[in-house]
Scaffold this motif. Structure first.
Motif, PDB file in Angstrom:
ATOM      1  N   CYS A 116       0.945  -1.148  -0.225  1.00 42.52           N
ATOM      2  CA  CYS A 116      -0.210  -0.103  -0.110  1.00 42.52           C
ATOM      3  C   CYS A 116       0.534   1.192  -0.132  1.00 42.52           C
ATOM      4  CB  CYS A 116      -0.802  -0.057   1.229  1.00 42.52           C
ATOM      5  SG  CYS A 116      -2.282   1.356   1.482  1.00 42.52           S
ATOM      6  N   LEU A 117       0.827   2.627  -0.727  1.00 45.27           N
ATOM      7  CA  LEU A 117       1.215   3.203  -0.633  1.00 45.27           C
ATOM      8  C   LEU A 117       0.447   4.400   0.404  1.00 45.27           C
ATOM      9  CD1 LEU A 117       1.889   4.905  -4.310  1.00 45.27           C
ATOM     10  CD2 LEU A 117       3.545   4.154  -2.415  1.00 45.27           C
ATOM     11  N   ILE A 118       1.093   4.926   1.151  1.00 43.16           N
ATOM     12  CA  ILE A 118       0.922   5.845   2.402  1.00 43.16           C
ATOM     13  C   ILE A 118       1.736   7.540   2.811  1.00 43.16           C
ATOM     14  CG2 ILE A 118      -0.282   6.125   4.394  1.00 43.16           C
ATOM     15  CD1 ILE A 118      -0.943   3.091   4.391  1.00 43.16           C
ATOM     16  N   ARG A 119       1.431   8.036   2.446  1.00 47.81           N
ATOM     17  CA  ARG A 119       1.321   9.101   3.370  1.00 47.81           C
ATOM     18  C   ARG A 119       1.302   9.591   4.679  1.00 47.81           C
ATOM     19  NH1 ARG A 119       0.684  14.464   4.160  1.00 47.81           N
ATOM     20  NH2 ARG A 119      -1.456  14.859   3.927  1.00 47.81           N
ATOM     21  N   GLY A 120       2.512   9.750   4.932  1.00 49.02           N
ATOM     22  CA  GLY A 120       2.113  10.306   6.564  1.00 49.02           C
ATOM     23  C   GLY A 120       3.599  11.852   6.962  1.00 49.02           C
ATOM     24  N   GLY A 121       2.644  12.798   7.097  1.00 47.82           N
ATOM     25  CA  GLY A 121       3.443  14.182   7.203  1.00 47.82           C
ATOM     26  C   GLY A 121       3.926  14.226   6.042  1.00 47.82           C
ATOM     27  N   THR A 122       5.013  14.444   5.652  1.00 49.49           N
ATOM     28  CA  THR A 122       5.348  14.721   4.234  1.00 49.49           C
ATOM     29  C   THR A 122       6.480  14.164   3.464  1.00 49.49           C
ATOM     30  OG1 THR A 122       7.088  15.536   5.850  1.00 49.49           O
ATOM     31  CG2 THR A 122       5.688  17.552   4.792  1.00 49.49           C
ATOM     32  N   SER A 123       5.805  13.062   4.962  1.00 55.62           N
ATOM     33  CA  SER A 123       6.755  11.876   3.014  1.00 55.62           C
ATOM     34  C   SER A 123       5.649  10.588   2.814  1.00 55.62           C
ATOM     35  CB  SER A 123       7.828  10.602   4.445  1.00 55.62           C
ATOM     36  OG  SER A 123       9.091  11.194   5.276  1.00 55.62           O
ATOM     37  N   GLY A 180       9.818   9.409  11.174  1.00 54.46           N
ATOM     38  CA  GLY A 180       8.422   9.967  12.366  1.00 54.46           C
ATOM     39  C   GLY A 180       7.414   9.971  11.746  1.00 54.46           C
ATOM     40  N   ASN A 181       7.558  11.068  10.219  1.00 50.70           N
ATOM     41  CA  ASN A 181       6.913  10.585   9.685  1.00 50.70           C
ATOM     42  C   ASN A 181       5.797   9.521   9.011  1.00 50.70           C
ATOM     43  OD1 ASN A 181       6.237  13.536   8.933  1.00 50.70           O
ATOM     44  ND2 ASN A 181       7.907  14.042   7.727  1.00 50.70           N
ATOM     45  N   LEU A 182       6.394   8.478   8.547  1.00 45.76           N
ATOM     46  CA  LEU A 182       5.739   7.222   8.187  1.00 45.76           C
ATOM     47  C   LEU A 182       4.797   6.744   9.310  1.00 45.76           C
ATOM     48  CD1 LEU A 182       7.765   6.064   5.285  1.00 45.76           C
ATOM     49  CD2 LEU A 182       5.433   7.390   4.763  1.00 45.76           C
ATOM     50  N   ALA A 183       5.479   6.676  10.467  1.00 46.57           N
ATOM     51  CA  ALA A 183       4.679   5.951  11.865  1.00 46.57           C
ATOM     52  C   ALA A 183       3.515   6.484  12.230  1.00 46.57           C
ATOM     53  CB  ALA A 183       5.675   6.503  12.743  1.00 46.57           C
ATOM     54  N   ALA A 209      -5.574  18.618   2.012  1.00 48.60           N
ATOM     55  CA  ALA A 209      -5.373  18.751   3.943  1.00 48.60           C
ATOM     56  C   ALA A 209      -5.776  17.628   4.380  1.00 48.60           C
ATOM     57  CB  ALA A 209      -6.641  19.440   4.480  1.00 48.60           C
ATOM     58  N   GLY A 210      -5.525  16.240   5.565  1.00 46.78           N
ATOM     59  CA  GLY A 210      -5.983  15.690   6.195  1.00 46.78           C
ATOM     60  C   GLY A 210      -6.410  15.231   7.631  1.00 46.78           C
TER      61      GLY A 210
END
Length: 165
Positions: free
Chosen positions: A10-17, A92-95, A151-152
């Motif tokens: 799965c492709l997921i955005r976390g923060g700026t990553s 940390g973004n991907l966390a 936004a999210g």
């Protein structure tokens, strides 16, 4: 399909990553090919990577055997040009994405729709714990992050005794 490997991801955005999330560790060469590396131009045109370091990441998320964690998170930074993976760091973004992925992949017991789901994460690269809280599907709070269009819904991440160096 002889000679093919099938992997659920799965492709997921976390923060700026943004990263590729997998339930199992695949061979490094295969992960790199999925992202489009190696690519002497660094653009990753033949894969799902975005050609920059913040979009060329992989997260291996598995149910944890630790009593203090729900899932284990192994992070890899894929070099866009060389096709090598650095397994020594963390993101940390991907966390935030790890928690969302764990809920989506049913690594967590289902929670009532009106409650938040805390996910206890073991950061396997650096050896520390964190807790990321996935909001209820009923929550409507949206936040904007500078540099990210749109936004999210926020997923707060608390680092518990992080280790550096």
């Amino acid at each position: 399909m002889a000679g093919r490997t099938v992997a659920r991801g799965c492709l997921i955005r976390g923060g700026t990553s943004k990263g590729l999330f997998l339930r199992e560790r695949l061979p490094d060469a295969l992960i790199c090919r999925l992202l489009g590396s190696p690519d002497r131009t660094g653009m990753q045109l033949d894969g799902i990577g975005g050609g920059i370091s913040s979009t060329s990441k992989v997260a291996i998320v598995t149910p944890s055997e630790r009593s203090d964690s729900d899932v284990d998170y192994l992070f890899g930074q894929v070099c866009t040009r060389s096709g090598e993976i650095d397994w020594d760091g963390s993101c940390g973004n991907l966390a935030a994405g790890v928690a969302l992925y764990a809920v989506h992949e049913r690594m967590m017991p289902p929670a009532p729709a009106e409650t938040r789901t805390p996910v206890r994460i073991w950061q396997a690269n650096a050896g520390y714990r964190m807790v990321a809280t996935v909001p209820s599907p009923l929550e409507r709070e949206l936040v904007q992050i500078p540099g990210v269009p749109g936004a999210g819904t926020p997923i707060p991440v608390e680092l518990l005794q992080p280790r550096f160096g």
